[in-house]
Design a protein around this motif. Structure first.
Motif: not given
Length: 276
Positions: A1-29
């Motif tokens: 059961m433990d192996q099964y539970q581990q198999a279905i667990m998502p690898n990540y609990e959080c996505l951490l994002f920078d803002l500038d030139d990450t969520l929009y391109p550097l070409s924005t200027g």
């Protein structure tokens, strides 16, 4: 059961994002405009000679993480809100348009999503609003989150003209010390982890800065270098564009399918206090 539970667990609990030139391109200027605004602030507000500004500005940025942090480190005292208003408040935000592709990508991932930016709260909120992403993130960690409203006194012994002749390439930046906490300093990441209750071992970090990526990697984060076609030292993945998330990181969606995890967007919280 433990192996099964581990198999279905998502690898990540959080996505951490920078803002500038990450969520929009550097070409924005925006990067170029911000640099020009910072240099103008140094001349008009701080009274630094224009030739000196051109000489020290890139050194301060490379040495202290941000030019603002460097200015404080070498002894300049100024109002943070005034600085941010001058540098960010005059940006042509209308250049940014709603990004429906990115919005759909983010909302298709029922994983915690947090913004981690060196920028001020007003700028972060404005950018997210213009991109149509204001409800895609659970929390925003910004300048005000990491730095107290009341500035600490500058060291009277510091010579304002005493600027390192060469940028320091190490992660732990050399004296004179800046009172401003920002990426790529490790204590900025430590504060962010505390504020957002982030487990770095279960978090994927997106940023366009190689320095920030390298620090994030040392702090235990899995890292995604945005805006580049090839991985550099410290980067686990590279995305030419944030729009390439699904192609480059298919495991995020595969994890969701395995776990059957479904969630709805949460109201954004902006953290503005330092957690000791």
């Amino acid at each position: 059961m433990d192996q099964y539970q581990q198999a279905i667990m998502p690898n990540y609990e959080c996505l951490l994002f920078d803002l500038d030139d990450t969520l929009y391109p550097l070409s924005t200027g925006f990067w170029t405009i911000c640099t020009e605004n910072i240099e103008e602030y140094m001349v008009k507000k701080l009274g630094i000679d224009e030739k000196k500004v051109l000489e020290i500005s890139p050194i301060l940025y490379k040495t202290y993480g941000t030019t603002m942090a460097g200015l404080r480190a070498i002894g300049h005292d100024f109002d943070y809100d005034d600085y941010h208003s001058f540098v960010h408040g005059r940006l042509p935000y209308d250049i940014l348009k709603p990004d429906h592709v990115l919005r759909n990508l983010l909302l298709s991932l029922p994983i915690r999503k947090v913004i981690f930016s060196n920028s001020d709260e007003a700028h972060v909120k404005k950018v997210l609003s213009k991109l149509g992403l204001e409800d895609c993130f659970e929390m925003i960690i910004c300048f005000e989150s990491l730095n107290p409203t009341k500035k600490k006194n500058i060291d009277d012994n510091i010579n304002i003209e005493d600027v390192p002749s060469q940028p320091n390439g190490n992660s732990e930046l050399l004296a004179p010390k800046s009172w401003i906490i920002c990426k790529p300093l490790e204590n900025a990441f430590e504060q962010a982890f505390k504020i957002a209750s982030i487990n770095p071992k279960k978090t994927l970090f997106f940023d366009d800065s190689t320095r920030n990526i390298q620090t994030g990697n040392r702090m235990g984060l899995d890292t995604v270098l945005v805006g580049k076609t090839h991985r550099t030292n410290g980067a686990d993945y590279a995305l030419e564009s944030i729009h390439n998330m699904r192609e480059a990181l298919p495991m995020l969606w595969e994890d969701i399918n395995k776990s059957g995890n479904i969630s709805s967007p949460r109201k954004v919280a902006i953290e503005t206090s330092v957690v000791a």
